[in-house]
Enzyme design. Structure first.
Site, PDB file in Angstrom:
ATOM      1  N   HIS A 198      25.921  78.179  69.531  1.00 31.60           N
ATOM      2  CA  HIS A 198      25.592  77.242  68.454  1.00 31.60           C
ATOM      3  C   HIS A 198      26.104  75.862  68.803  1.00 31.60           C
ATOM      4  O   HIS A 198      27.167  75.702  69.390  1.00 31.60           O
ATOM      5  CB  HIS A 198      26.159  77.701  67.116  1.00 31.60           C
ATOM      6  CG  HIS A 198      27.616  78.075  67.156  1.00 31.60           C
ATOM      7  ND1 HIS A 198      28.044  79.274  67.675  1.00 31.60           N
ATOM      8  CD2 HIS A 198      28.734  77.422  66.745  1.00 31.60           C
ATOM      9  CE1 HIS A 198      29.361  79.349  67.582  1.00 31.60           C
ATOM     10  NE2 HIS A 198      29.817  78.231  67.029  1.00 31.60           N
ATOM     11  N   LEU A 199      25.337  74.873  68.408  1.00 35.94           N
ATOM     12  CA  LEU A 199      25.748  73.480  68.527  1.00 35.94           C
ATOM     13  C   LEU A 199      26.258  73.035  67.165  1.00 35.94           C
ATOM     14  O   LEU A 199      25.572  73.203  66.150  1.00 35.94           O
ATOM     15  CB  LEU A 199      24.567  72.581  68.915  1.00 35.94           C
ATOM     16  CG  LEU A 199      24.072  72.591  70.361  1.00 35.94           C
ATOM     17  CD1 LEU A 199      23.528  73.954  70.746  1.00 35.94           C
ATOM     18  CD2 LEU A 199      23.012  71.519  70.567  1.00 35.94           C
ATOM     19  N   HIS A 200      27.478  72.504  67.126  1.00 38.50           N
ATOM     20  CA  HIS A 200      27.960  71.860  65.905  1.00 38.50           C
ATOM     21  C   HIS A 200      27.478  70.406  65.929  1.00 38.50           C
ATOM     22  O   HIS A 200      27.606  69.726  66.957  1.00 38.50           O
ATOM     23  CB  HIS A 200      29.493  71.802  65.875  1.00 38.50           C
ATOM     24  CG  HIS A 200      30.179  73.123  65.750  1.00 38.50           C
ATOM     25  ND1 HIS A 200      30.677  73.591  64.553  1.00 38.50           N
ATOM     26  CD2 HIS A 200      30.484  74.065  66.675  1.00 38.50           C
ATOM     27  CE1 HIS A 200      31.259  74.766  64.747  1.00 38.50           C
ATOM     28  NE2 HIS A 200      31.161  75.078  66.030  1.00 38.50           N
ATOM     29  N   ASN A 227      31.498  75.071  71.268  1.00 37.49           N
ATOM     30  CA  ASN A 227      32.729  75.791  71.582  1.00 37.49           C
ATOM     31  C   ASN A 227      32.347  77.027  72.383  1.00 37.49           C
ATOM     32  O   ASN A 227      31.572  77.864  71.911  1.00 37.49           O
ATOM     33  CB  ASN A 227      33.454  76.182  70.288  1.00 37.49           C
ATOM     34  CG  ASN A 227      33.935  74.965  69.517  1.00 37.49           C
ATOM     35  OD1 ASN A 227      34.260  73.940  70.105  1.00 37.49           O
ATOM     36  ND2 ASN A 227      33.977  75.076  68.204  1.00 37.49           N
ATOM     37  N   GLY A 286      37.553  77.716  71.299  1.00 43.60           N
ATOM     38  CA  GLY A 286      37.588  77.804  69.844  1.00 43.60           C
ATOM     39  C   GLY A 286      36.372  78.489  69.243  1.00 43.60           C
ATOM     40  O   GLY A 286      36.125  78.388  68.043  1.00 43.60           O
ATOM     41  N   ASP A 307      26.994  74.155  57.924  1.00 44.68           N
ATOM     42  CA  ASP A 307      28.175  74.980  58.173  1.00 44.68           C
ATOM     43  C   ASP A 307      28.816  75.337  56.828  1.00 44.68           C
ATOM     44  O   ASP A 307      28.954  74.494  55.941  1.00 44.68           O
ATOM     45  CB  ASP A 307      29.176  74.223  59.059  1.00 44.68           C
ATOM     46  CG  ASP A 307      30.217  75.142  59.658  1.00 44.68           C
ATOM     47  OD1 ASP A 307      30.194  75.345  60.885  1.00 44.68           O
ATOM     48  OD2 ASP A 307      31.053  75.695  58.897  1.00 44.68           O
ATOM     49  N   ILE A 308      29.236  76.589  56.696  1.00 41.75           N
ATOM     50  CA  ILE A 308      29.800  77.072  55.435  1.00 41.75           C
ATOM     51  C   ILE A 308      31.186  76.481  55.176  1.00 41.75           C
ATOM     52  O   ILE A 308      31.651  76.455  54.040  1.00 41.75           O
ATOM     53  CB  ILE A 308      29.853  78.632  55.452  1.00 41.75           C
ATOM     54  CG1 ILE A 308      29.910  79.190  54.041  1.00 41.75           C
ATOM     55  CG2 ILE A 308      31.019  79.144  56.283  1.00 41.75           C
ATOM     56  CD1 ILE A 308      29.651  80.690  53.965  1.00 41.75           C
TER      57      ILE A 308
END
Ligand code: AMP
Length: 114
Positions: free
Chosen positions: A100-102, A87, A93, A30-31
């Site tokens: 996408h999965l965080h 999310n 959020g 993640d950036i």
């Protein structure tokens, strides 16, 4: 439809720190990491959010979760633990309209989220 940021990463049109790739999914850092370890796992096929994944793509959802666990293990997070988050939509959020999965780890996380 305009390409999502993540479709541009898949196409190598914008750079990302890619840490895992198969023919159907990609994992990259993640950036704007929220934890010492924070990466995303995405399907290459775009679904704007979890709620738009058709029932017949259930196996893809399973492989995304398994990839999250495999990359977390390779990143050294399996012993201390980590969180996997999706999310979905505005109240969830979600800011990038591409499922996408965080995967978040590297420090203890509180619960529930704010
Ligand atoms: P969400 O708010 O759940 O939609 O999460 C989107 C995530 O994508 C955020 O954590 C962003 O920091 C991350 N993100 C946005 N643009 C990029 C990028 N170019 N490379 C890597 N991560 C990104």
């Amino acid at each position: 439809m305009q390409k999502s940021i993540f479709e541009k990463i898949i196409a190598r049109e914008i750079p990302a720190q890619i840490i895992h790739e198969t023919d159907e999914l990609l994992a990259f850092r993640d950036i704007n990491p929220q934890t010492p370890a924070h990466f995303l796992v995405i399907p290459k096929q775009r679904f704007d959010r979890l709620a738009e994944v058709p029932a017949d793509r259930d196996a893809l959802l399973g492989r995304l979760l398994l990839a999250a666990a495999e990359v977390a293990r390779k990143e050294g997070l399996a012993g201390t633990g980590y969180r996997v988050v999706i999310n979905n939509g505005a109240d969830g959020g979600e800011t990038v309209p591409h499922l996408h999965l965080h995967v978040l780890g590297g420090r203890p996380l509180g619960w529930p989220p704010g």
